[in-house]
Design a protein around this motif. Sequence first.
Motif, PDB file in Angstrom:
ATOM      1  N   VAL A  99       0.842  -1.200   0.000  1.00 47.06           N
ATOM      2  CA  VAL A  99       0.000   0.000   0.000  1.00 47.06           C
ATOM      3  C   VAL A  99       0.876   1.248   0.000  1.00 47.06           C
ATOM      4  CG1 VAL A  99      -1.756   1.303   1.249  1.00 47.06           C
ATOM      5  CG2 VAL A  99      -1.881  -1.190   1.181  1.00 47.06           C
ATOM      6  N   ALA A 100       1.902   1.245   0.839  1.00 42.77           N
ATOM      7  CA  ALA A 100       2.794   2.407   0.914  1.00 42.77           C
ATOM      8  C   ALA A 100       3.468   2.663  -0.426  1.00 42.77           C
ATOM      9  CB  ALA A 100       3.843   2.190   2.001  1.00 42.77           C
ATOM     10  N   ALA A 101       3.892   1.598  -1.112  1.00 43.68           N
ATOM     11  CA  ALA A 101       4.572   1.763  -2.398  1.00 43.68           C
ATOM     12  C   ALA A 101       3.631   2.366  -3.443  1.00 43.68           C
ATOM     13  CB  ALA A 101       5.107   0.421  -2.877  1.00 43.68           C
ATOM     14  N   LEU A 102       2.387   1.870  -3.488  1.00 43.96           N
ATOM     15  CA  LEU A 102       1.450   2.378  -4.491  1.00 43.96           C
ATOM     16  C   LEU A 102       0.954   3.781  -4.161  1.00 43.96           C
ATOM     17  CD1 LEU A 102      -0.528  -0.889  -5.233  1.00 43.96           C
ATOM     18  CD2 LEU A 102       0.924   0.385  -6.820  1.00 43.96           C
ATOM     19  N   LYS A 103       0.770   4.081  -2.881  1.00 41.94           N
ATOM     20  CA  LYS A 103       0.416   5.445  -2.502  1.00 41.94           C
ATOM     21  C   LYS A 103       1.567   6.393  -2.825  1.00 41.94           C
ATOM     22  CE  LYS A 103      -2.512   7.244  -0.723  1.00 41.94           C
ATOM     23  NZ  LYS A 103      -3.588   8.053  -1.364  1.00 41.94           N
ATOM     24  N   ALA A 104       2.791   5.917  -2.654  1.00 38.60           N
ATOM     25  CA  ALA A 104       3.943   6.736  -3.032  1.00 38.60           C
ATOM     26  C   ALA A 104       3.948   6.986  -4.530  1.00 38.60           C
ATOM     27  CB  ALA A 104       5.239   6.036  -2.608  1.00 38.60           C
ATOM     28  N   PHE A 105       3.624   5.957  -5.306  1.00 37.35           N
ATOM     29  CA  PHE A 105       3.541   6.077  -6.764  1.00 37.35           C
ATOM     30  C   PHE A 105       2.487   7.103  -7.150  1.00 37.35           C
ATOM     31  CE2 PHE A 105       2.476   3.991 -10.989  1.00 37.35           C
ATOM     32  CZ  PHE A 105       3.664   4.362 -11.595  1.00 37.35           C
ATOM     33  N   GLU A 106       1.323   7.045  -6.475  1.00 35.87           N
ATOM     34  CA  GLU A 106       0.253   8.009  -6.752  1.00 35.87           C
ATOM     35  C   GLU A 106       0.666   9.424  -6.386  1.00 35.87           C
ATOM     36  OE1 GLU A 106      -3.180  10.501  -5.926  1.00 35.87           O
ATOM     37  OE2 GLU A 106      -1.957   9.615  -4.354  1.00 35.87           O
ATOM     38  N   ARG A 107       1.386   9.555  -5.278  1.00 36.59           N
ATOM     39  CA  ARG A 107       1.859  10.883  -4.850  1.00 36.59           C
ATOM     40  C   ARG A 107       2.940  11.405  -5.783  1.00 36.59           C
ATOM     41  NH1 ARG A 107      -1.506  13.795  -1.969  1.00 36.59           N
ATOM     42  NH2 ARG A 107      -3.006  12.413  -2.952  1.00 36.59           N
ATOM     43  N   LEU A 108       3.708  10.517  -6.402  1.00 35.78           N
ATOM     44  CA  LEU A 108       4.671  10.962  -7.405  1.00 35.78           C
ATOM     45  C   LEU A 108       3.944  11.673  -8.539  1.00 35.78           C
ATOM     46  CD1 LEU A 108       7.169   7.976  -7.706  1.00 35.78           C
ATOM     47  CD2 LEU A 108       7.664  10.249  -6.828  1.00 35.78           C
ATOM     48  N   GLY A 109       2.809  11.094  -8.918  1.00 39.58           N
ATOM     49  CA  GLY A 109       2.013  11.728  -9.962  1.00 39.58           C
ATOM     50  C   GLY A 109       1.514  13.090  -9.547  1.00 39.58           C
ATOM     51  N   LYS A 110       1.040  13.199  -8.324  1.00 37.12           N
ATOM     52  CA  LYS A 110       0.564  14.486  -7.825  1.00 37.12           C
ATOM     53  C   LYS A 110       1.716  15.483  -7.740  1.00 37.12           C
ATOM     54  CE  LYS A 110      -2.344  16.563  -4.263  1.00 37.12           C
ATOM     55  NZ  LYS A 110      -3.310  17.080  -5.226  1.00 37.12           N
ATOM     56  N   GLY A 111       2.872  14.989  -7.282  1.00 35.02           N
ATOM     57  CA  GLY A 111       4.027  15.873  -7.194  1.00 35.02           C
ATOM     58  C   GLY A 111       4.486  16.374  -8.550  1.00 35.02           C
ATOM     59  N   LEU A 112       4.369  15.516  -9.549  1.00 39.16           N
ATOM     60  CA  LEU A 112       4.802  15.890 -10.896  1.00 39.16           C
ATOM     61  C   LEU A 112       3.902  16.959 -11.492  1.00 39.16           C
ATOM     62  CD1 LEU A 112       6.900  15.062 -13.092  1.00 39.16           C
ATOM     63  CD2 LEU A 112       5.166  13.482 -13.980  1.00 39.16           C
ATOM     64  N   ARG A 113       2.591  16.908 -11.192  1.00 37.61           N
ATOM     65  CA  ARG A 113       1.647  17.797 -11.874  1.00 37.61           C
ATOM     66  C   ARG A 113       1.273  19.051 -11.095  1.00 37.61           C
ATOM     67  NH1 ARG A 113      -1.993  13.558  -9.907  1.00 37.61           N
ATOM     68  NH2 ARG A 113      -3.584  14.479  -8.535  1.00 37.61           N
ATOM     69  N   SER A 114       1.419  19.045  -9.762  1.00 36.39           N
ATOM     70  CA  SER A 114       0.813  20.096  -8.939  1.00 36.39           C
ATOM     71  C   SER A 114       1.320  21.493  -9.272  1.00 36.39           C
ATOM     72  CB  SER A 114       1.048  19.794  -7.449  1.00 36.39           C
ATOM     73  OG  SER A 114       0.332  18.649  -7.057  1.00 36.39           O
ATOM     74  N   ALA A 115       2.640  21.687  -9.245  1.00 37.50           N
ATOM     75  CA  ALA A 115       3.178  23.024  -9.499  1.00 37.50           C
ATOM     76  C   ALA A 115       2.912  23.491 -10.940  1.00 37.50           C
ATOM     77  CB  ALA A 115       4.675  23.058  -9.183  1.00 37.50           C
ATOM     78  N   PRO A 116       3.173  22.650 -11.971  1.00 37.53           N
ATOM     79  CA  PRO A 116       2.857  23.098 -13.336  1.00 37.53           C
ATOM     80  C   PRO A 116       1.367  23.387 -13.539  1.00 37.53           C
ATOM     81  CG  PRO A 116       4.334  21.204 -13.386  1.00 37.53           C
ATOM     82  CD  PRO A 116       3.888  21.351 -11.973  1.00 37.53           C
ATOM     83  N   LYS A 117       0.498  22.591 -12.905  1.00 46.05           N
ATOM     84  CA  LYS A 117      -0.938  22.837 -13.047  1.00 46.05           C
ATOM     85  C   LYS A 117      -1.309  24.194 -12.461  1.00 46.05           C
ATOM     86  CE  LYS A 117      -3.685  21.300 -10.011  1.00 46.05           C
ATOM     87  NZ  LYS A 117      -4.390  20.389  -9.083  1.00 46.05           N
ATOM     88  N   ASP A 118      -0.806  24.519 -11.276  1.00 44.76           N
ATOM     89  CA  ASP A 118      -1.099  25.814 -10.679  1.00 44.76           C
ATOM     90  C   ASP A 118      -0.501  26.949 -11.498  1.00 44.76           C
ATOM     91  OD1 ASP A 118      -2.574  24.696  -8.698  1.00 44.76           O
ATOM     92  OD2 ASP A 118      -1.221  25.158  -7.053  1.00 44.76           O
ATOM     93  N   LEU A 119       0.641  26.701 -12.117  1.00 44.89           N
ATOM     94  CA  LEU A 119       1.231  27.698 -13.008  1.00 44.89           C
ATOM     95  C   LEU A 119       0.305  27.963 -14.190  1.00 44.89           C
ATOM     96  CD1 LEU A 119       3.624  29.491 -13.786  1.00 44.89           C
ATOM     97  CD2 LEU A 119       4.663  27.502 -14.887  1.00 44.89           C
ATOM     98  N   MET A 120      -0.299  26.905 -14.733  1.00 46.27           N
ATOM     99  CA  MET A 120      -1.243  27.072 -15.839  1.00 46.27           C
ATOM    100  C   MET A 120      -2.477  27.862 -15.391  1.00 46.27           C
ATOM    101  SD  MET A 120      -1.107  23.287 -17.634  1.00 46.27           S
ATOM    102  CE  MET A 120      -1.842  23.770 -19.195  1.00 46.27           C
ATOM    103  N   ILE A 121      -2.996  27.533 -14.213  1.00 47.27           N
ATOM    104  CA  ILE A 121      -4.173  28.240 -13.707  1.00 47.27           C
ATOM    105  C   ILE A 121      -3.854  29.712 -13.486  1.00 47.27           C
ATOM    106  CG2 ILE A 121      -5.819  28.412 -11.792  1.00 47.27           C
ATOM    107  CD1 ILE A 121      -5.498  25.379 -11.439  1.00 47.27           C
ATOM    108  N   ALA A 122      -2.692  29.991 -12.885  1.00 49.27           N
ATOM    109  CA  ALA A 122      -2.295  31.375 -12.649  1.00 49.27           C
ATOM    110  C   ALA A 122      -2.141  32.125 -13.967  1.00 49.27           C
ATOM    111  CB  ALA A 122      -0.987  31.419 -11.858  1.00 49.27           C
ATOM    112  N   HIS A 123      -1.582  31.455 -14.988  1.00 51.67           N
ATOM    113  CA  HIS A 123      -1.406  32.087 -16.300  1.00 51.67           C
ATOM    114  C   HIS A 123      -2.754  32.435 -16.920  1.00 51.67           C
ATOM    115  CE1 HIS A 123       0.175  32.846 -20.337  1.00 51.67           C
ATOM    116  NE2 HIS A 123      -0.808  32.076 -20.785  1.00 51.67           N
ATOM    117  N   TYR A 124      -3.720  31.536 -16.788  1.00 49.74           N
ATOM    118  CA  TYR A 124      -5.032  31.742 -17.405  1.00 49.74           C
ATOM    119  C   TYR A 124      -5.997  32.540 -16.529  1.00 49.74           C
ATOM    120  CZ  TYR A 124      -3.755  28.495 -21.138  1.00 49.74           C
ATOM    121  OH  TYR A 124      -3.151  27.901 -22.214  1.00 49.74           O
TER     122      TYR A 124
END
Length: 386
Positions: A99-124
């Motif tokens: 469970v810890a490994a897969l939750k870590a995998f899911e959080r990697l995805g969130k970590g990869l997208r969070s800052a760029p996504k907010d940058l896109m929202i701020a831009h728009y």
Amino acid sequence: MKRIDKNVVMLGWVSFFTDMASAMVNPILPIFVVTILHEGMDKLGIIVAVATFVSYALRLLSGYISDRYGIVKPLVVGGYALSAVSKPLIGWTHSYKGVAALKAFERLGKGLRSAPKDLMIAHYSKKVGSGRTFGFHKTLDIGGELSGTLILLALLYLLGESGQTIRTIFFITLLPGLAGLFIVAFYVKDIPKRAERAPKRFRLTFRDRAALRSLLFYFLFLLFIFNEAFFTMQAKGVGIATVVIPLLFVVSTGVQTLTSYLFGVWIDRIGPGRILAFAYLFGAIAQGLLYLRSELYTWLAYAFLGLFTVASLNANRALIARRADNRGSVYGIFYAAVALFGAAGAYLSGMIWEHFGIDSALLYGLAGTTLMALLYTLFGGYKDGW
């Protein structure tokens, strides 16, 4: 409501479906770990800590890459892809390590997208205002959580609460995850690359560092406020049935849905600093209600947790949009610090709960959040409006 850019609307729907999947997992994951896999509260704390901490480097790196090299949408798409495939795989796990490994995998995805996504929202955001735009996006985000929680409630009611049912629910999350991935891949426009960035050495500006200092109280607050997994186990401890627990999340997400845009409007009017003062008060009240150990107060605690979550996140995201120059990097640092301090808080809470009992863990959360709310009120510097 002023017109919101269509790309922000599409990103809102992406978050809607992704958070729908997450909401089908999060309320039952602690119960799955503790009662189905027969692991202790310390193991639950480790899972939460690993899942939040593992995204530390990627949150920093993705924000830096967005600012330095202008790569934004590919990071967002990749992050949502990782999250979409990781949640269903939990259905095949048989130990807390899996469970810890897969939750870590899911959080990697969130970590990869969070800052760029907010940058896109701020831009728009354009002329609409960052507070309103982030408030609108968060409304769809939370609407997805609410929908997912209601779906979870229906599935538990119709199929029962067995371990096999819970595993089946994990498998079903693949559908909304893929829906969100499809939208972001084909219906969200990338933002234009910034010119002139090339050989200059990248560094945070004075305004970037000032924005980060303004976030310090929030980071420290996360050391004490319970993660939603611990809210769930407290609810079980006061006698709330597993099939009813999704309704607690409905209370939290419902409050967020109703208030997100309103908080965004207030942020634009009176400043994010003042909204954060209310957020910390809401968080301390939530912990205090948990400490009273009653079913009624637990229901109220979830409502105040929703107020804390939506007010603090919208205010901090808007603060960065207003004050930072390299917003992608500052968003990355922000989410990295949230992961770091959130992981530390979850680990400490889990260890205190397992070795000293629930009363000690609740007292730790209440004392810490109350102290931080008081310190912010006295020394937070929010009166300048930010």
